[in-house]
Design a protein around this motif. Sequence first.
Motif, PDB file in Angstrom:
ATOM      1  N   ASN A 255       0.816  -1.222   0.000  1.00  0.00           N
ATOM      2  CA  ASN A 255       0.000   0.000   0.000  1.00  0.00           C
ATOM      3  C   ASN A 255       0.850   1.272   0.000  1.00  0.00           C
ATOM      4  OD1 ASN A 255      -2.486  -1.625   0.253  1.00  0.00           O
ATOM      5  ND2 ASN A 255      -1.563  -2.148   2.213  1.00  0.00           N
ATOM      6  N   VAL A 256       1.952   1.215  -0.692  1.00  0.00           N
ATOM      7  CA  VAL A 256       2.838   2.373  -0.863  1.00  0.00           C
ATOM      8  C   VAL A 256       2.933   2.708  -2.357  1.00  0.00           C
ATOM      9  CG1 VAL A 256       5.145   3.306  -0.448  1.00  0.00           C
ATOM     10  CG2 VAL A 256       4.191   1.645   1.161  1.00  0.00           C
ATOM     11  N   MET A 257       3.226   1.676  -3.146  1.00  0.00           N
ATOM     12  CA  MET A 257       3.406   1.882  -4.599  1.00  0.00           C
ATOM     13  C   MET A 257       2.166   2.446  -5.273  1.00  0.00           C
ATOM     14  SD  MET A 257       5.627  -1.192  -6.231  1.00  0.00           S
ATOM     15  CE  MET A 257       4.195  -2.046  -6.704  1.00  0.00           C
ATOM     16  N   MET A 258       1.007   2.218  -4.665  1.00  0.00           N
ATOM     17  CA  MET A 258      -0.242   2.673  -5.286  1.00  0.00           C
ATOM     18  C   MET A 258      -0.304   4.200  -5.401  1.00  0.00           C
ATOM     19  SD  MET A 258      -2.569   1.499  -2.093  1.00  0.00           S
ATOM     20  CE  MET A 258      -4.175   1.986  -2.612  1.00  0.00           C
TER      21      MET A 258
ATOM     22  N   GLY B 277       0.867  -4.670  -1.802  1.00  0.00           N
ATOM     23  CA  GLY B 277      -0.484  -4.599  -1.240  1.00  0.00           C
ATOM     24  C   GLY B 277      -1.522  -5.343  -2.077  1.00  0.00           C
ATOM     25  N   HIS B 278      -2.668  -5.537  -1.471  1.00  0.00           N
ATOM     26  CA  HIS B 278      -3.765  -6.276  -2.072  1.00  0.00           C
ATOM     27  C   HIS B 278      -4.186  -5.652  -3.407  1.00  0.00           C
ATOM     28  CE1 HIS B 278      -7.139  -8.899  -2.098  1.00  0.00           C
ATOM     29  NE2 HIS B 278      -8.008  -7.909  -2.132  1.00  0.00           N
ATOM     30  N   ALA B 279      -4.170  -4.321  -3.468  1.00  0.00           N
ATOM     31  CA  ALA B 279      -4.613  -3.629  -4.686  1.00  0.00           C
ATOM     32  C   ALA B 279      -3.443  -3.334  -5.624  1.00  0.00           C
ATOM     33  CB  ALA B 279      -5.305  -2.330  -4.294  1.00  0.00           C
ATOM     34  N   GLU B 280      -2.276  -3.895  -5.321  1.00  0.00           N
ATOM     35  CA  GLU B 280      -1.092  -3.634  -6.149  1.00  0.00           C
ATOM     36  C   GLU B 280      -0.636  -4.934  -6.818  1.00  0.00           C
ATOM     37  OE1 GLU B 280       0.671  -0.234  -3.091  1.00  0.00           O
ATOM     38  OE2 GLU B 280       1.160  -2.339  -2.796  1.00  0.00           O
ATOM     39  N   SER B 281       0.153  -4.780  -7.880  1.00  0.00           N
ATOM     40  CA  SER B 281       0.621  -5.972  -8.582  1.00  0.00           C
ATOM     41  C   SER B 281       1.895  -5.631  -9.345  1.00  0.00           C
ATOM     42  CB  SER B 281      -0.483  -6.407  -9.548  1.00  0.00           C
ATOM     43  OG  SER B 281       0.054  -7.064 -10.654  1.00  0.00           O
ATOM     44  N   LEU B 282       2.705  -6.645  -9.617  1.00  0.00           N
ATOM     45  CA  LEU B 282       3.927  -6.395 -10.409  1.00  0.00           C
ATOM     46  C   LEU B 282       3.674  -6.633 -11.896  1.00  0.00           C
ATOM     47  CD1 LEU B 282       6.962  -7.750  -8.361  1.00  0.00           C
ATOM     48  CD2 LEU B 282       5.587  -5.707  -8.059  1.00  0.00           C
ATOM     49  N   LEU B 283       2.445  -7.009 -12.212  1.00  0.00           N
ATOM     50  CA  LEU B 283       2.085  -7.299 -13.602  1.00  0.00           C
ATOM     51  C   LEU B 283       2.395  -6.101 -14.510  1.00  0.00           C
ATOM     52  CD1 LEU B 283       0.532  -9.912 -14.571  1.00  0.00           C
ATOM     53  CD2 LEU B 283      -1.366  -8.354 -15.022  1.00  0.00           C
ATOM     54  N   GLY B 284       3.178  -6.348 -15.536  1.00  0.00           N
ATOM     55  CA  GLY B 284       3.507  -5.280 -16.477  1.00  0.00           C
ATOM     56  C   GLY B 284       4.638  -4.370 -16.002  1.00  0.00           C
ATOM     57  N   LEU B 285       5.129  -4.610 -14.784  1.00  0.00           N
ATOM     58  CA  LEU B 285       6.194  -3.738 -14.271  1.00  0.00           C
ATOM     59  C   LEU B 285       7.570  -4.365 -14.417  1.00  0.00           C
ATOM     60  CD1 LEU B 285       4.693  -2.394 -10.880  1.00  0.00           C
ATOM     61  CD2 LEU B 285       4.661  -1.290 -13.119  1.00  0.00           C
ATOM     62  N   THR B 286       7.614  -5.697 -14.402  1.00  0.00           N
ATOM     63  CA  THR B 286       8.908  -6.383 -14.385  1.00  0.00           C
ATOM     64  C   THR B 286       8.753  -7.837 -14.833  1.00  0.00           C
ATOM     65  OG1 THR B 286      10.738  -7.057 -12.950  1.00  0.00           O
ATOM     66  CG2 THR B 286       8.578  -7.021 -11.948  1.00  0.00           C
ATOM     67  N   SER B 287       9.861  -8.417 -15.311  1.00  0.00           N
ATOM     68  CA  SER B 287       9.852  -9.871 -15.566  1.00  0.00           C
ATOM     69  C   SER B 287      10.876 -10.536 -14.653  1.00  0.00           C
ATOM     70  CB  SER B 287      10.189 -10.139 -17.034  1.00  0.00           C
ATOM     71  OG  SER B 287      11.394  -9.473 -17.348  1.00  0.00           O
ATOM     72  N   LYS B 288      11.352  -9.789 -13.668  1.00  0.00           N
ATOM     73  CA  LYS B 288      12.405 -10.306 -12.793  1.00  0.00           C
ATOM     74  C   LYS B 288      11.858 -10.987 -11.533  1.00  0.00           C
ATOM     75  CE  LYS B 288      16.173  -7.294 -14.047  1.00  0.00           C
ATOM     76  NZ  LYS B 288      17.047  -6.229 -13.557  1.00  0.00           N
ATOM     77  N   PHE B 289      10.553 -11.067 -11.440  1.00  0.00           N
ATOM     78  CA  PHE B 289       9.921 -11.743 -10.294  1.00  0.00           C
ATOM     79  C   PHE B 289       8.884 -12.726 -10.804  1.00  0.00           C
ATOM     80  CE2 PHE B 289      11.495  -7.911  -8.270  1.00  0.00           C
ATOM     81  CZ  PHE B 289      11.796  -8.293  -6.975  1.00  0.00           C
ATOM     82  N   GLN B 290       8.743 -13.838 -10.090  1.00  0.00           N
ATOM     83  CA  GLN B 290       7.633 -14.735 -10.432  1.00  0.00           C
ATOM     84  C   GLN B 290       6.622 -14.753  -9.290  1.00  0.00           C
ATOM     85  OE1 GLN B 290       9.480 -18.467 -11.142  1.00  0.00           O
ATOM     86  NE2 GLN B 290       9.740 -18.973  -8.973  1.00  0.00           N
ATOM     87  N   MET B 291       5.377 -14.893  -9.695  1.00  0.00           N
ATOM     88  CA  MET B 291       4.306 -14.816  -8.710  1.00  0.00           C
ATOM     89  C   MET B 291       4.177 -16.131  -7.948  1.00  0.00           C
ATOM     90  SD  MET B 291       0.604 -13.250  -9.367  1.00  0.00           S
ATOM     91  CE  MET B 291      -0.525 -14.594  -9.556  1.00  0.00           C
ATOM     92  N   VAL B 292       4.002 -16.039  -6.639  1.00  0.00           N
ATOM     93  CA  VAL B 292       3.730 -17.216  -5.807  1.00  0.00           C
ATOM     94  C   VAL B 292       2.337 -16.982  -5.251  1.00  0.00           C
ATOM     95  CG1 VAL B 292       4.509 -18.537  -3.803  1.00  0.00           C
ATOM     96  CG2 VAL B 292       6.162 -17.212  -5.124  1.00  0.00           C
ATOM     97  N   HIS B 293       1.441 -17.930  -5.480  1.00  0.00           N
ATOM     98  CA  HIS B 293       0.053 -17.697  -5.112  1.00  0.00           C
ATOM     99  C   HIS B 293      -0.476 -18.905  -4.344  1.00  0.00           C
ATOM    100  CE1 HIS B 293      -3.669 -15.501  -5.578  1.00  0.00           C
ATOM    101  NE2 HIS B 293      -4.263 -16.666  -5.807  1.00  0.00           N
ATOM    102  N   ARG B 294      -1.109 -18.649  -3.222  1.00  0.00           N
ATOM    103  CA  ARG B 294      -1.699 -19.763  -2.465  1.00  0.00           C
ATOM    104  C   ARG B 294      -2.929 -19.253  -1.736  1.00  0.00           C
ATOM    105  NH1 ARG B 294      -0.370 -21.997   2.639  1.00  0.00           N
ATOM    106  NH2 ARG B 294      -0.922 -24.182   2.766  1.00  0.00           N
TER     107      ARG B 294
ATOM    108  N   ALA C 150       2.591 -13.459  -3.343  1.00  0.00           N
ATOM    109  CA  ALA C 150       3.912 -12.859  -3.113  1.00  0.00           C
ATOM    110  C   ALA C 150       4.662 -12.944  -4.436  1.00  0.00           C
ATOM    111  CB  ALA C 150       4.653 -13.624  -2.029  1.00  0.00           C
ATOM    112  N   TYR C 151       5.831 -12.306  -4.502  1.00  0.00           N
ATOM    113  CA  TYR C 151       6.659 -12.373  -5.713  1.00  0.00           C
ATOM    114  C   TYR C 151       8.065 -12.794  -5.304  1.00  0.00           C
ATOM    115  CZ  TYR C 151       2.815  -9.897  -7.866  1.00  0.00           C
ATOM    116  OH  TYR C 151       1.564  -9.550  -8.322  1.00  0.00           O
TER     117      TYR C 151
END
Length: 300
Positions: free
Chosen positions: A240-243, A270-287, A292-293
């Motif tokens: 909830n900072v990058m937003m 944050g919940h309303a934030e995402s790395l989608l379209g910002l970088t390819s240097k992280f992979q998403m971990v989802h459970r 997380a990235y």
Amino acid sequence: MNASEAPALTDAELKLLQALIYQECGMHFDERRTSFLQDRLLRRLKECGLDSFYGYYRLLISQQGKQELAQLLENLTVNETSFFRNKAQLDLFQSDVLEDLLQRKQERRDYSLRIWSAGCSTGQEPYTLAMLVADGLAYYYLRNPLPCPSVLPKPLVPQPWRLEILASDISYSVLRTAQEGSYGEHQMSAVDYGFRLRYFDKVGARYVIKKSVKELVHFDFHNLKTEYLPQRNDVIFCRNVMMYFDEAEQKRLVEKFYRCLNPHGYLFVGHAESLLGLTSKFQMVHRNAGTAYQRVEVTV
Ligand SMILES: C[S@@+](CC[C@H](N)C(=O)[O-])C[C@H]1O[C@@H](n2cnc3c(N)ncnc32)[C@H](O)[C@@H]1O
């Protein structure tokens, strides 16, 4: 100066001030947040006894205006936070991410854990992390024998582990509140009784973080806009900072976070934030509902 005498903010002045704020801290005020910006600027201008926004701008860029600039930035931040914010994400942190880190580190006999809460506000996030890691370590050693004989009374972080939680913000006033670690009942709604009993002292009507938990958290001023940020982190929480930043600034920040993380380290946003379209240097971990990235390592 009364309300009717309030100076008008021209488009040119607004643009100058927006550009200065962006350059100083990365915060971007689009049309939806312009009235909030105007209101805060007017308050500061009055406080300084000035009668034009251009005059206020000149003060901010002057050598004597450094303190006022810091004060303005403090007034522009949104500090909303809570204990155990985004429970699904914290479950992912405790059950998967922490477990992965402990296992990998133990194999290498590296017993240090470094977590950074970037944009920590009044401290609920880093203290939540301290409680979760303390519990996570205890549970880990219920299942895996400790490499050292256990000492009594049991410390929150069993030897030989060292846990360091760095918590930073751009606002000195929230950092002061965070350091005090004293919270009212209304701030405790997400803290269940087990956590209250183990990690807080009741002082009058307030809940105060226990000394042993406070000792795990180190608070410091860091502006995420700058290049020199804390290095060698295993996990970064920047929620909830990058937003409040625009896309260009978000990309720069994510690139910096990549460099601030150890190999295979994790970033939580944050919940309303995402790395989608910002970088390819992280992979998403989802459970479950938690995300997380993880840093992707380049193999040569
Ligand atoms: C909405 S709070 C989020 C608190 C916590 N991370 C959470 O999710 O509950 C955002 C925090 O980011 C801080 N912040 C905003 N811009 C910043 C910057 N450029 N550098 C460091 N902190 C910043 C604000 O002061 C504020 O305390």
